[in-house]
Design a protein around this motif. Structure first.
Motif, mmCIF file in Angstrom:
data_model
loop_
_atom_site.group_PDB
_atom_site.id
_atom_site.type_symbol
_atom_site.label_atom_id
_atom_site.label_comp_id
_atom_site.label_asym_id
_atom_site.label_seq_id
_atom_site.Cartn_x
_atom_site.Cartn_y
_atom_site.Cartn_z
ATOM 1 N N ASN A 23 44.926 22.687 28.617
ATOM 2 C CA ASN A 23 43.767 23.536 28.353
ATOM 3 C C ASN A 23 43.643 23.922 26.881
ATOM 4 O OD1 ASN A 23 45.897 25.398 28.353
ATOM 5 N ND2 ASN A 23 45.163 26.484 30.173
ATOM 6 N N PHE A 34 38.080 22.521 35.259
ATOM 7 C CA PHE A 34 38.935 22.349 36.435
ATOM 8 C C PHE A 34 39.630 23.662 36.784
ATOM 9 C CE2 PHE A 34 43.235 21.615 38.033
ATOM 10 C CZ PHE A 34 42.955 20.989 39.238
ATOM 11 N N GLU A 35 40.192 24.333 35.783
ATOM 12 C CA GLU A 35 40.906 25.591 36.021
ATOM 13 C C GLU A 35 39.977 26.691 36.539
ATOM 14 O OE1 GLU A 35 44.496 25.077 32.750
ATOM 15 O OE2 GLU A 35 42.664 26.125 32.156
ATOM 16 N N LYS A 77 37.333 26.323 38.368
ATOM 17 C CA LYS A 77 37.071 26.062 39.791
ATOM 18 C C LYS A 77 38.309 26.342 40.646
ATOM 19 C CE LYS A 77 33.442 22.680 39.093
ATOM 20 N NZ LYS A 77 33.089 21.263 39.096
ATOM 21 N N LYS A 78 39.445 25.841 40.209
ATOM 22 C CA LYS A 78 40.683 25.971 40.988
ATOM 23 C C LYS A 78 41.090 27.428 41.168
ATOM 24 C CE LYS A 78 45.494 24.526 41.203
ATOM 25 N NZ LYS A 78 46.563 23.736 40.592
ATOM 26 N N TYR A 79 41.038 28.207 40.088
ATOM 27 C CA TYR A 79 41.509 29.595 40.129
ATOM 28 C C TYR A 79 40.385 30.613 40.291
ATOM 29 C CZ TYR A 79 45.781 27.383 38.486
ATOM 30 O OH TYR A 79 46.882 26.577 38.354
ATOM 31 N N LYS A 80 39.155 30.114 40.510
ATOM 32 C CA LYS A 80 37.989 30.982 40.701
ATOM 33 C C LYS A 80 37.845 31.995 39.564
ATOM 34 C CE LYS A 80 38.053 30.484 45.728
ATOM 35 N NZ LYS A 80 38.905 29.354 45.806
ATOM 36 N N HIS A 136 37.952 33.101 30.860
ATOM 37 C CA HIS A 136 39.054 32.151 30.728
ATOM 38 C C HIS A 136 39.154 31.647 29.285
ATOM 39 C CE1 HIS A 136 42.160 29.480 32.003
ATOM 40 N NE2 HIS A 136 41.433 28.377 31.959
ATOM 41 N N HIS A 175 46.767 34.242 39.945
ATOM 42 C CA HIS A 175 47.512 33.038 40.342
ATOM 43 C C HIS A 175 48.414 33.337 41.510
ATOM 44 C CE1 HIS A 175 46.482 31.890 36.153
ATOM 45 N NE2 HIS A 175 46.275 30.739 36.755
#
Length: 153
Positions: free
Chosen positions: A69, A95-96, A98-101, A107, A153
């Motif tokens: 990242n 990607f992050e 979406k994955k971690y909402k 971010h 997380h």
């Protein structure tokens, strides 16, 4: 404490691999995030890259075969002003998010602060160093009204 009252200068360059990113991460916003974390004068470049460039940079400089990242390249460790490049891989960020909402602006603000701390000598090679860096990230993000990103997380 990282924030100080002394006058600090900032020469900031921003490079977008896709000009549409200027709408989401305008120069003034990026500069504000940088200034929140910066404790001395600096010459910085923030570069947004795609996954291909991210992979190449991570392999060439860290021997890792994947894009990450954020990468921070520090050119002056002891000399002032701080001189560094901060590289953000847009594909990994998306990607992050979406994955971690996550909220993408929050971010990216977190990663910019993370990169600025690296440019100022912070690292996370040991648990003690990592905890100190996280504590500073959380404190600085709170100034931006962004909640602790490590709770997600």
């Amino acid at each position: 404490m990282l924030l100080s009252n002394h006058k600090k200068s900032l020469l900031l360059f921003v490079q977008y691999e896709d000009s549409r990113l200027k709408k989401f991460f305008p120069y003034a916003l990026l500069k504000y995030w940088v200034k929140v974390a910066l404790c001395s004068s600096a010459i910085l470049t923030i570069r947004f890259v795609d996954i291909i460039e991210g992979q190449k940079l991570n392999y060439n400089y860290r021997k890792k075969k994947y894009a990450t990242n954020i990468l921070t390249f520090v050119y002056s460790k002891k000399n002032k002003p701080i001189h560094a490049d901060i590289v953000l891989c847009v594909d990994v960020l998306q990607f992050e998010v979406k994955k971690y909402k996550k909220i993408i602006e929050e971010h990216v603000a977190h990663l910019i602060i993370h990169g600025i701390l690296h440019a100022q000598g912070y690292c996370h090679k040991t648990t003690i160093e990592a905890n100190k860096m996280k504590k500073n990230e959380i404190r600085l993000l709170k100034i931006l009204n962004i909640s602790n990103p490590y709770n997600n997380h």
